[in-house]
Design a protein around this motif. Structure first.
Motif, mmCIF file in Angstrom:
data_model
loop_
_atom_site.group_PDB
_atom_site.id
_atom_site.type_symbol
_atom_site.label_atom_id
_atom_site.label_comp_id
_atom_site.label_asym_id
_atom_site.label_seq_id
_atom_site.Cartn_x
_atom_site.Cartn_y
_atom_site.Cartn_z
ATOM 1 N N ILE A 112 107.136 136.280 83.127
ATOM 2 C CA ILE A 112 106.214 136.420 84.255
ATOM 3 C C ILE A 112 104.843 135.852 83.891
ATOM 4 O O ILE A 112 104.195 135.159 84.690
ATOM 5 C CB ILE A 112 106.089 137.899 84.667
ATOM 6 C CG1 ILE A 112 107.383 138.390 85.318
ATOM 7 C CG2 ILE A 112 104.917 138.107 85.623
ATOM 8 C CD1 ILE A 112 107.693 137.730 86.629
ATOM 9 N N VAL A 142 108.072 140.107 92.222
ATOM 10 C CA VAL A 142 109.155 139.678 91.328
ATOM 11 C C VAL A 142 109.752 140.884 90.606
ATOM 12 O O VAL A 142 110.977 141.035 90.501
ATOM 13 C CB VAL A 142 108.642 138.641 90.313
ATOM 14 C CG1 VAL A 142 109.754 138.244 89.341
ATOM 15 C CG2 VAL A 142 108.116 137.401 91.027
ATOM 16 N N TRP A 153 103.359 138.956 90.867
ATOM 17 C CA TRP A 153 104.157 139.636 89.835
ATOM 18 C C TRP A 153 104.782 140.930 90.332
ATOM 19 O O TRP A 153 105.896 141.279 89.935
ATOM 20 C CB TRP A 153 103.288 139.903 88.603
ATOM 21 C CG TRP A 153 102.093 140.771 88.843
ATOM 22 C CD1 TRP A 153 100.828 140.365 89.152
ATOM 23 C CD2 TRP A 153 102.039 142.201 88.785
ATOM 24 N NE1 TRP A 153 99.989 141.446 89.296
ATOM 25 C CE2 TRP A 153 100.703 142.587 89.071
ATOM 26 C CE3 TRP A 153 102.976 143.196 88.516
ATOM 27 C CZ2 TRP A 153 100.287 143.913 89.094
ATOM 28 C CZ3 TRP A 153 102.577 144.530 88.539
ATOM 29 C CH2 TRP A 153 101.241 144.872 88.824
ATOM 30 N N ALA A 177 113.450 134.741 87.111
ATOM 31 C CA ALA A 177 112.153 135.405 87.078
ATOM 32 C C ALA A 177 111.023 134.377 86.997
ATOM 33 O O ALA A 177 109.982 134.516 87.646
ATOM 34 C CB ALA A 177 112.084 136.364 85.887
ATOM 35 N N THR A 187 98.688 140.953 80.903
ATOM 36 C CA THR A 187 100.106 141.275 81.099
ATOM 37 C C THR A 187 100.726 141.855 79.842
ATOM 38 O O THR A 187 101.572 142.750 79.901
ATOM 39 C CB THR A 187 100.886 139.998 81.495
ATOM 40 O OG1 THR A 187 100.241 139.385 82.597
ATOM 41 C CG2 THR A 187 102.321 140.339 81.874
ATOM 42 N N GLY A 198 108.305 133.876 89.813
ATOM 43 C CA GLY A 198 106.897 134.062 89.482
ATOM 44 C C GLY A 198 106.032 132.892 89.878
ATOM 45 O O GLY A 198 104.807 133.036 90.003
ATOM 46 N N SER A 244 105.007 132.029 83.943
ATOM 47 C CA SER A 244 104.980 131.477 85.301
ATOM 48 C C SER A 244 103.586 131.585 85.909
ATOM 49 O O SER A 244 103.209 130.781 86.765
ATOM 50 C CB SER A 244 106.005 132.187 86.192
ATOM 51 O OG SER A 244 105.655 133.547 86.402
ATOM 52 N N TYR A 245 102.802 132.556 85.442
ATOM 53 C CA TYR A 245 101.423 132.741 85.910
ATOM 54 C C TYR A 245 100.556 131.530 85.544
ATOM 55 O O TYR A 245 99.591 131.212 86.246
ATOM 56 C CB TYR A 245 100.865 134.025 85.271
ATOM 57 C CG TYR A 245 99.456 134.393 85.648
ATOM 58 C CD1 TYR A 245 99.168 134.975 86.879
ATOM 59 C CD2 TYR A 245 98.403 134.198 84.756
ATOM 60 C CE1 TYR A 245 97.882 135.331 87.211
ATOM 61 C CE2 TYR A 245 97.104 134.560 85.080
ATOM 62 C CZ TYR A 245 96.849 135.127 86.314
ATOM 63 O OH TYR A 245 95.554 135.484 86.637
#
Length: 440
Positions: A375, A345, A342, A333, A151, A337, A378-379
């Motif tokens: 993001i 979102v 992703w 966000a 990311t 997420g 949250s992953y």
């Protein structure tokens, strides 16, 4: 104040909860609400959105970056990188975990595809870490956190999609994410070393009796063979952008060609390999583009029905300070997420909130990088944690899900620390694009 545009989201989330695929859920929601707003003129709205996505030159980079990653996966580059990193880090506390993070940095920079890095790295790192009795939590956290670097390490497919939605230069985003991505990876490595010094059993040092030391010349040869070719390709992609020699799409084409050459260099090229890479690229690109089109249709209806105006009115009525609003958006966000992929979102939130953030005086590139960090966090974050579910599929049952959850928590804290640093020092994002104005 009509709240009509907000009613789209309960329907969307209801469809997602009953298992409707993301793309079809967004298309259905857009169709229902679009017909209520535009009646039969809706078809013209959708044709325009299809044309916008199909003719967006920048999005061609998505296919090219995906193909680059598929070819490099076929070339066996991850295995070579892991072996090379292992040669230099195995005598250091937590050396296997350090080597894994280093390999993730290079592999993420070579592929730009999220998820692929974690699976490939996990298949290589899990057996050897378990052989040397690494702590299961540290092993899981390292692989999940390292795999998620796709990311934040350019080139990134996420950025290629985010740029047009935020109406900012993809090149600016690719440059702006370099320092935050490297800071995050450095924090990972510092944590691993410190923890393994304090708790040696978490990441035992591999002694010469366990694995004999190779001559320096042989270590340099193996490292050069594994590391130099992919790094040359990465420098060609990012360097051509930074020097203003190529647009992101042209640089992606350069990377795709370089990936084919690397496959030939490593002796792995064949028509079968090329055919398999083409098919995998087609499947992944079709999925991404379908979701992107659906998201474009949904945001188009949201904007057309007055959603942005409504959002601005709600923001004004909330009396939040600019920083308070930024915190709320990033929290949204993060929560989004945890439940959505992703792409969804980004498609829902970036077109809605980027103009508002700009009107509050925030730089859009800086905001987008903060959004990316959230993001990525949250992953990793339980209970959903897509990264853990990727890893769960390739690890033995002796590594429990609870151990995985505990293992990722320190890395989540390091991602939050990176977020705070970038918020407090915006030049970590903005300095490099400012110094290289005129490249995009």
């Amino acid at each position: 104040m009509s709240l009509f545009p907000l009613y789209m989201f309960p329907l969307l989330f209801a469809l997602l909860l009953v298992g409707v695929p993301v793309a079809f859920a967004m298309m259905f929601t857009a169709t229902v609400f679009g017909y209520m707003v535009f009646d039969q003129a809706l078809i013209h709205q959708f044709i325009e959105k299809i044309s916008d996505v199909a003719s967006n030159y920048v999005l061609a980079a998505v296919t090219l970056f995906v193909f680059m990653g598929c070819m490099l996966e076929r070339a066996g580059i991850a295995k070579r990188l892991f072996e090379a990193m292992h040669l230099w880090t195995r005598r250091v506390p937590g050396g296997l975990a350090l080597g894994t993070i280093l390999m993730c940095i290079v592999f993420a920079a070579s592929t730009g595809v999220i998820g692929a890095t974690e699976v490939v790295v996990g298949l290589l790192a899990v057996p050897i870490m378990m052989k040397y009795k690494y702590d299961n939590g540290l092993m899981a956290g390292t692989i999940c956190a390292g795999g998620s670097l796709g990311t934040m390490i350019p080139p990134s497919v996420v950025v290629v999609i985010m740029g047009p939605l935020a109406q900012v230069s993809v090149g600016d985003l690719l440059l702006g994410m370099i320092f935050p991505g490297l800071i995050m990876a450095s924090l990972y490595m510092a944590y691993i070393v410190i923890r393994c010094i304090i708790q040696p059993s978490a990441g035992p040092v591999i002694h010469a009796g366990d694995e004999p030391e190779l001559p320096l010349s042989e270590k340099l040869r193996i490292t050069a063979t594994a590391l130099v070719p992919p790094m040359l390709m990465v420098f060609a992609v990012l360097g051509s952008i930074m020097l203003g020699l190529a647009s992101p799409t042209e640089a992606a084409a350069l990377g795709a060609a370089g990936a084919v050459l690397l496959t030939i260099f490593y002796g792995q090229f064949s028509l079968t390999v090329l055919h398999q890479a083409f098919l995998k690229t087609l499947r992944i690109t079709a999925m991404i583009m379908t979701i992107l089109l659906a998201g474009s249709m949904l945001t188009g209806i949201f904007i057309g029905s007055g959603g942005v105006i409504l959002t601005e009115e709600l923001v004004g009525a909330s009396n939040l300070s600019p920083w308070g609003l930024l915190g709320v958006v990033l929290l949204m966000a993060f929560v989004g997420g945890a439940f959505l992929d992703w792409i969804s979102v980004i498609l829902i939130m970036i077109p809605m909130f980027t103009p508002i953030m700009v009107s509050m005086g925030f730089d859009p590139v800086w905001f987008c990088i903060l959004f990316l960090i959230v993001i990525q966090t949250s992953y990793l974050t339980p209970p959903m944690a897509p990264a853990i579910f990727y890893l769960r599929g390739i690890t033995p049952k002796s590594v429990t899900t609870v151990q995985m959850y505990k293992g990722v928590l320190p890395f989540i804290g390091l991602q939050v620390l990176t977020l705070i640093l970038v918020m407090y020092f915006p030049n970590l994002v903005l300095w490099l694009p400012d110094k290289l104005l005129g490249f995009s």
